[in-house]
Each structure stands twice: as structure tokens, then as C-alpha cells.
Write a protein that holds these residues in place. Sequence first.
Motif, PDB file in Angstrom:
ATOM      1  N   HIS A 163     -36.046  23.344  -3.261  1.00  0.00           N
ATOM      2  CA  HIS A 163     -37.079  24.041  -4.021  1.00  0.00           C
ATOM      3  C   HIS A 163     -38.215  24.485  -3.093  1.00  0.00           C
ATOM      4  O   HIS A 163     -38.687  23.707  -2.259  1.00  0.00           O
ATOM      5  CB  HIS A 163     -37.652  23.137  -5.107  1.00  0.00           C
ATOM      6  N   THR A 164     -38.669  25.712  -3.251  1.00  0.00           N
ATOM      7  CA  THR A 164     -39.755  26.211  -2.417  1.00  0.00           C
ATOM      8  C   THR A 164     -41.134  25.864  -2.988  1.00  0.00           C
ATOM      9  O   THR A 164     -42.122  25.887  -2.257  1.00  0.00           O
ATOM     10  CB  THR A 164     -39.660  27.738  -2.247  1.00  0.00           C
ATOM     11  N   ASP A 165     -41.210  25.573  -4.282  1.00  0.00           N
ATOM     12  CA  ASP A 165     -42.482  25.219  -4.920  1.00  0.00           C
ATOM     13  C   ASP A 165     -42.219  24.061  -5.879  1.00  0.00           C
ATOM     14  O   ASP A 165     -41.777  24.266  -7.009  1.00  0.00           O
ATOM     15  CB  ASP A 165     -43.048  26.435  -5.665  1.00  0.00           C
ATOM     16  N   MET A 169     -44.209  24.131  -9.394  1.00  0.00           N
ATOM     17  CA  MET A 169     -43.686  25.101 -10.353  1.00  0.00           C
ATOM     18  C   MET A 169     -42.311  24.670 -10.862  1.00  0.00           C
ATOM     19  O   MET A 169     -41.989  24.845 -12.043  1.00  0.00           O
ATOM     20  CB  MET A 169     -43.606  26.480  -9.710  1.00  0.00           C
ATOM     21  N   SER A 170     -41.500  24.105  -9.981  1.00  0.00           N
ATOM     22  CA  SER A 170     -40.174  23.639 -10.383  1.00  0.00           C
ATOM     23  C   SER A 170     -40.291  22.540 -11.429  1.00  0.00           C
ATOM     24  O   SER A 170     -39.573  22.539 -12.438  1.00  0.00           O
ATOM     25  CB  SER A 170     -39.399  23.121  -9.171  1.00  0.00           C
ATOM     26  N   GLY A 221     -39.840  28.730  -8.663  1.00  0.00           N
ATOM     27  CA  GLY A 221     -39.962  27.384  -8.108  1.00  0.00           C
ATOM     28  C   GLY A 221     -38.851  27.060  -7.130  1.00  0.00           C
ATOM     29  O   GLY A 221     -39.114  26.612  -6.019  1.00  0.00           O
ATOM     30  N   PRO A 270     -38.982  31.988  -4.610  1.00  0.00           N
ATOM     31  CA  PRO A 270     -40.183  32.699  -5.083  1.00  0.00           C
ATOM     32  C   PRO A 270     -39.950  33.606  -6.284  1.00  0.00           C
ATOM     33  O   PRO A 270     -40.875  33.848  -7.060  1.00  0.00           O
ATOM     34  CB  PRO A 270     -40.608  33.512  -3.853  1.00  0.00           C
TER      35      PRO A 270
END
Length: 277
Positions: A235-237, A240-241, A186, A189
Motif C-alpha cells: 500500500h502506498t498510503d 487512506m487504505s 491507498g 495513488p
Amino acid sequence: PCEMRVHHINCGTLCPIPRRLVNGDGGLTEPGRMVCHCLLVESGDGLVLVDTGLGLGDVERPARLGPMRPLLRARLDPAETAARRVESLGFSRDDVRHVVLTHLDLDHAGGIGDFPKARVHLMRREHDAAANAGWRDRIRYRTDHWAHGPDWAVHDVRDGESWLGFEAVRQLEGLPPEILLVPLVGHTPGHAGVAVDTSEGWLLHSGDAYYYHGQVDPRRPRTTPGLAVFERAAHTDALMSAWNLRRLRALVREHGHAVRVFCAHDPVELDRLSAPR
């Protein structure tokens, strides 16, 4: 099983402004305090370092940190690097046989070059993300940190077992079975936590799955405004985080008596865990 002796060490003090918005106390012109909370684990087969914080190369050449340097406002004290922390505990850097990374962000992997003989463990998706980083991700992934050609050990998320509500948790080849890699995707990747079974119970280094100790409080979860903004940007997602944060909060609620959960940058947690027991 061998007894794990764990040292909680700060491998980089960060001083973002303003403290009131970052730490939740102090003034609006006062610098904040964040840390790079790493673990040095004494095992029967040498030392294991969990994350490395900032390295000697970052202290000597701060430009290695790139565009993030003005935001992080790192203290860049050589005494705080993992290399010097290891030596101050009476060990040689060559005694570090393994480095286990939560992820490859610059404030977690900056010191891997100071341990060129160590095997460096991380999730395969994280290794691939850094290797194929676009211009935006190159802000966080600094290739100078692994220009020495580490002995990478990449691990797949599909392998592993269940552990206290988390899936695909795996032991790492060459490391004691008391050290586990826990996928917490999250923030990046291939972001992961690292669990260590000690004589006093489990430790779970959650990396950057969260930033503020109040976020895993099962009764009154909270954070500070500054860290909330940074989290959304870093955060990239986000989905999901958020899911992993809920799982960490549930872990604290249901297993807090047996597992001590902490993140990489909260000074309250570091002070609490490094205090004499």
C-alpha cells in the motif's frame, strides 16, 4: 437499463509460499493459492473486462513481470489469461470494447495488450503515477504491458456522485450506466473499485483494497500474517487504505443484502461467486 450478465474469471493463479501464512490453512512448505479475479461483463454494447490479470505476453516472456516474479510465483498458464478466458466463453477478443482497471499493477494490467482495440479506463492519478514512476514503483508498474499504446480513457476523482457512502463515484463515457468507477485510493495513488449493477444486485470489485475475505467481515475482521505483511509493503498510503477498508466493512454491514463486495486475489470469494447459482 440493459441487463448485465457477469462472468467471474480467474486470469492468473499465484502460488506464494507458505500456504499457512497466506491462506490460513495448509502447511508451512505448501504453496499458497491466490487468484486474479476479473469480471467479463456482457452488455448491450459489447463486452467489458474489469481488470485483465496476467497476459499472454507474461506467459511467453515471464521476465516482463520483473522482480515481483519470484514472490508471486505465478502459474503462467495461457488458458488462464483473459484472452483465452474470453475465447473459451465463445467470444472474440475484438468483442471486448472496454477494459476498466482498478489500477495498473502488473497482475491487474498484464493483459491489456491482448485487447488492442479496447478503450482502457482508469483514474487519472493512476495513469500519471505509472507514467512518472520512479525506480521503486517500476517494480509494480511494468511498461511492457502498455507498450502497444492503449486507447486510454482517464477519469478525474473530482467528478462524480455519491453511491452508498462513497464519494466521487462516476459513470464512464461509452459504458452502460450500470458500471461505475469507485475511488478507493491507498493501495496505489489512483486505485479504484468497479461497481456493476446486475439483476441480482450490485457487485463491487474492490481491487487490492484488501486481500482476504475476513477483512470485510463486519463482526470479526481478520486476515492472515503473510497477507498482513504484504499489505503493509504494497500500500502506498496506509491511512487512506485503512479508511477505505473501514468503509468497505461498513458497506457489507449496512448493504450486504444488496451489494456483494470482493477483492482481486482471494480464492474463497472467487469460488463463492463463480459457483453455479
